[in-house]
Design a protein around this motif. Sequence first.
Motif, PDB file in Angstrom:
ATOM      1  N   PHE A   1       0.821  -1.204   0.000  1.00  0.00           N
ATOM      2  CA  PHE A   1       0.000   0.000   0.000  1.00  0.00           C
ATOM      3  C   PHE A   1       0.860   1.263   0.000  1.00  0.00           C
ATOM      4  O   PHE A   1       0.620   2.192  -0.770  1.00  0.00           O
ATOM      5  N   ALA A   2       1.885   1.306   0.848  1.00  0.00           N
ATOM      6  CA  ALA A   2       2.734   2.493   0.959  1.00  0.00           C
ATOM      7  C   ALA A   2       3.487   2.747  -0.346  1.00  0.00           C
ATOM      8  O   ALA A   2       3.591   3.893  -0.802  1.00  0.00           O
ATOM      9  N   ALA A   3       4.006   1.692  -0.969  1.00  0.00           N
ATOM     10  CA  ALA A   3       4.739   1.851  -2.230  1.00  0.00           C
ATOM     11  C   ALA A   3       3.818   2.346  -3.336  1.00  0.00           C
ATOM     12  O   ALA A   3       4.198   3.213  -4.133  1.00  0.00           O
ATOM     13  N   LEU A   4       2.606   1.805  -3.386  1.00  0.00           N
ATOM     14  CA  LEU A   4       1.638   2.245  -4.391  1.00  0.00           C
ATOM     15  C   LEU A   4       1.256   3.702  -4.178  1.00  0.00           C
ATOM     16  O   LEU A   4       1.160   4.485  -5.132  1.00  0.00           O
ATOM     17  N   GLN A   5       1.064   4.093  -2.928  1.00  0.00           N
ATOM     18  CA  GLN A   5       0.700   5.474  -2.640  1.00  0.00           C
ATOM     19  C   GLN A   5       1.831   6.432  -3.026  1.00  0.00           C
ATOM     20  O   GLN A   5       1.578   7.500  -3.586  1.00  0.00           O
ATOM     21  N   VAL A   6       3.076   6.059  -2.767  1.00  0.00           N
ATOM     22  CA  VAL A   6       4.209   6.907  -3.159  1.00  0.00           C
ATOM     23  C   VAL A   6       4.261   7.047  -4.675  1.00  0.00           C
ATOM     24  O   VAL A   6       4.488   8.138  -5.206  1.00  0.00           O
ATOM     25  N   ALA A   7       4.048   5.949  -5.401  1.00  0.00           N
ATOM     26  CA  ALA A   7       4.084   5.994  -6.870  1.00  0.00           C
ATOM     27  C   ALA A   7       2.976   6.890  -7.418  1.00  0.00           C
ATOM     28  O   ALA A   7       3.219   7.698  -8.328  1.00  0.00           O
ATOM     29  N   ILE A   8       1.771   6.766  -6.871  1.00  0.00           N
ATOM     30  CA  ILE A   8       0.650   7.597  -7.341  1.00  0.00           C
ATOM     31  C   ILE A   8       0.891   9.066  -7.012  1.00  0.00           C
ATOM     32  O   ILE A   8       0.702   9.942  -7.863  1.00  0.00           O
ATOM     33  N   ASP A   9       1.329   9.340  -5.779  1.00  0.00           N
ATOM     34  CA  ASP A   9       1.596  10.731  -5.392  1.00  0.00           C
ATOM     35  C   ASP A   9       2.677  11.359  -6.267  1.00  0.00           C
ATOM     36  O   ASP A   9       2.553  12.507  -6.698  1.00  0.00           O
ATOM     37  N   THR A  10       3.739  10.606  -6.530  1.00  0.00           N
ATOM     38  CA  THR A  10       4.818  11.125  -7.363  1.00  0.00           C
ATOM     39  C   THR A  10       4.325  11.417  -8.783  1.00  0.00           C
ATOM     40  O   THR A  10       4.663  12.449  -9.372  1.00  0.00           O
ATOM     41  N   THR A  11       3.520  10.525  -9.322  1.00  0.00           N
ATOM     42  CA  THR A  11       2.976  10.726 -10.665  1.00  0.00           C
ATOM     43  C   THR A  11       2.064  11.944 -10.715  1.00  0.00           C
ATOM     44  O   THR A  11       2.130  12.747 -11.658  1.00  0.00           O
ATOM     45  N   LEU A  12       1.208  12.108  -9.705  1.00  0.00           N
ATOM     46  CA  LEU A  12       0.313  13.277  -9.678  1.00  0.00           C
ATOM     47  C   LEU A  12       1.090  14.577  -9.546  1.00  0.00           C
ATOM     48  O   LEU A  12       0.769  15.576 -10.207  1.00  0.00           O
ATOM     49  N   ILE A  13       2.124  14.587  -8.699  1.00  0.00           N
ATOM     50  CA  ILE A  13       2.947  15.793  -8.549  1.00  0.00           C
ATOM     51  C   ILE A  13       3.645  16.113  -9.863  1.00  0.00           C
ATOM     52  O   ILE A  13       3.738  17.266 -10.286  1.00  0.00           O
ATOM     53  N   LYS A  14       4.128  15.065 -10.525  1.00  0.00           N
ATOM     54  CA  LYS A  14       4.814  15.229 -11.804  1.00  0.00           C
ATOM     55  C   LYS A  14       3.870  15.815 -12.863  1.00  0.00           C
ATOM     56  O   LYS A  14       4.231  16.716 -13.613  1.00  0.00           O
ATOM     57  N   MET A  15       2.644  15.292 -12.913  1.00  0.00           N
ATOM     58  CA  MET A  15       1.665  15.765 -13.898  1.00  0.00           C
ATOM     59  C   MET A  15       1.198  17.187 -13.587  1.00  0.00           C
ATOM     60  O   MET A  15       1.106  18.019 -14.480  1.00  0.00           O
ATOM     61  N   LYS A  16       0.878  17.460 -12.317  1.00  0.00           N
ATOM     62  CA  LYS A  16       0.353  18.775 -11.945  1.00  0.00           C
ATOM     63  C   LYS A  16       1.422  19.859 -12.044  1.00  0.00           C
ATOM     64  O   LYS A  16       1.122  21.012 -12.337  1.00  0.00           O
ATOM     65  N   GLY A  17       2.681  19.495 -11.797  1.00  0.00           N
ATOM     66  CA  GLY A  17       3.750  20.486 -11.810  1.00  0.00           C
ATOM     67  C   GLY A  17       4.499  20.563 -13.119  1.00  0.00           C
ATOM     68  O   GLY A  17       5.479  21.297 -13.223  1.00  0.00           O
ATOM     69  N   ASN A  18       4.057  19.774 -14.115  1.00  0.00           N
ATOM     70  CA  ASN A  18       4.739  19.726 -15.409  1.00  0.00           C
ATOM     71  C   ASN A  18       6.229  19.452 -15.254  1.00  0.00           C
ATOM     72  O   ASN A  18       7.077  20.133 -15.827  1.00  0.00           O
ATOM     73  N   LEU A  19       6.550  18.454 -14.419  1.00  0.00           N
ATOM     74  CA  LEU A  19       7.945  18.077 -14.173  1.00  0.00           C
ATOM     75  C   LEU A  19       8.242  16.817 -14.977  1.00  0.00           C
ATOM     76  O   LEU A  19       7.631  15.779 -14.768  1.00  0.00           O
ATOM     77  N   SER A  20       9.183  16.897 -15.884  1.00  0.00           N
ATOM     78  CA  SER A  20       9.476  15.734 -16.714  1.00  0.00           C
ATOM     79  C   SER A  20      10.623  14.893 -16.153  1.00  0.00           C
ATOM     80  O   SER A  20      10.750  13.713 -16.472  1.00  0.00           O
ATOM     81  N   SER A  21      11.468  15.466 -15.305  1.00  0.00           N
ATOM     82  CA  SER A  21      12.642  14.733 -14.838  1.00  0.00           C
ATOM     83  C   SER A  21      12.498  14.199 -13.416  1.00  0.00           C
ATOM     84  O   SER A  21      13.451  13.706 -12.849  1.00  0.00           O
ATOM     85  N   MET A  22      11.328  14.305 -12.827  1.00  0.00           N
ATOM     86  CA  MET A  22      11.139  13.845 -11.453  1.00  0.00           C
ATOM     87  C   MET A  22      11.064  12.328 -11.405  1.00  0.00           C
ATOM     88  O   MET A  22      10.382  11.702 -12.203  1.00  0.00           O
ATOM     89  N   SER A  23      11.783  11.729 -10.466  1.00  0.00           N
ATOM     90  CA  SER A  23      11.742  10.274 -10.324  1.00  0.00           C
ATOM     91  C   SER A  23      11.156   9.910  -8.966  1.00  0.00           C
ATOM     92  O   SER A  23      10.967  10.767  -8.105  1.00  0.00           O
TER      93      SER A  23
END
Length: 120
Positions: A50-72
């Motif tokens: 659950f924690a790993a999935l939540q981190v992946a989803i949060d990172t993807t949403l931050i990347k999409m909302k912030g227009n960040l292409s290099s965020m890992s």
Amino acid sequence: GNSSVDYTIQTPHDRSVRSTSNIYEGQGGCRQGPLHQWGCTVNNYLFNGFAALQVAIDTTLIKMKGNLSSMSLPDYLVEMMPKPEHRGFSVISTISSIYFVMSYTPFVATLTVYLVAEKE
């Protein structure tokens, strides 16, 4: 407009985490089960992914909302907090304690007789 994003993670019932409103356990709660994995609510977040999935989803949403292409994905480390020793009351532990004390009684009696005989 409103820039907040809400999402829900749904998991199978046998692997689900209990309510997130109470994430704390009592002294005996996190010491049950194989390798102390499933007896504790907080451990369920880690061991079922659950924690790993939540981190992946949060990172993807931050990347999409912030227009960040290099965020890992961030590196994260989880450690179990130390807990004080837990001594739960049980009838078996009480009876075994009395048994172990009484098992030395013949030795002490024999030693006492030997020491008294030695003094006389």
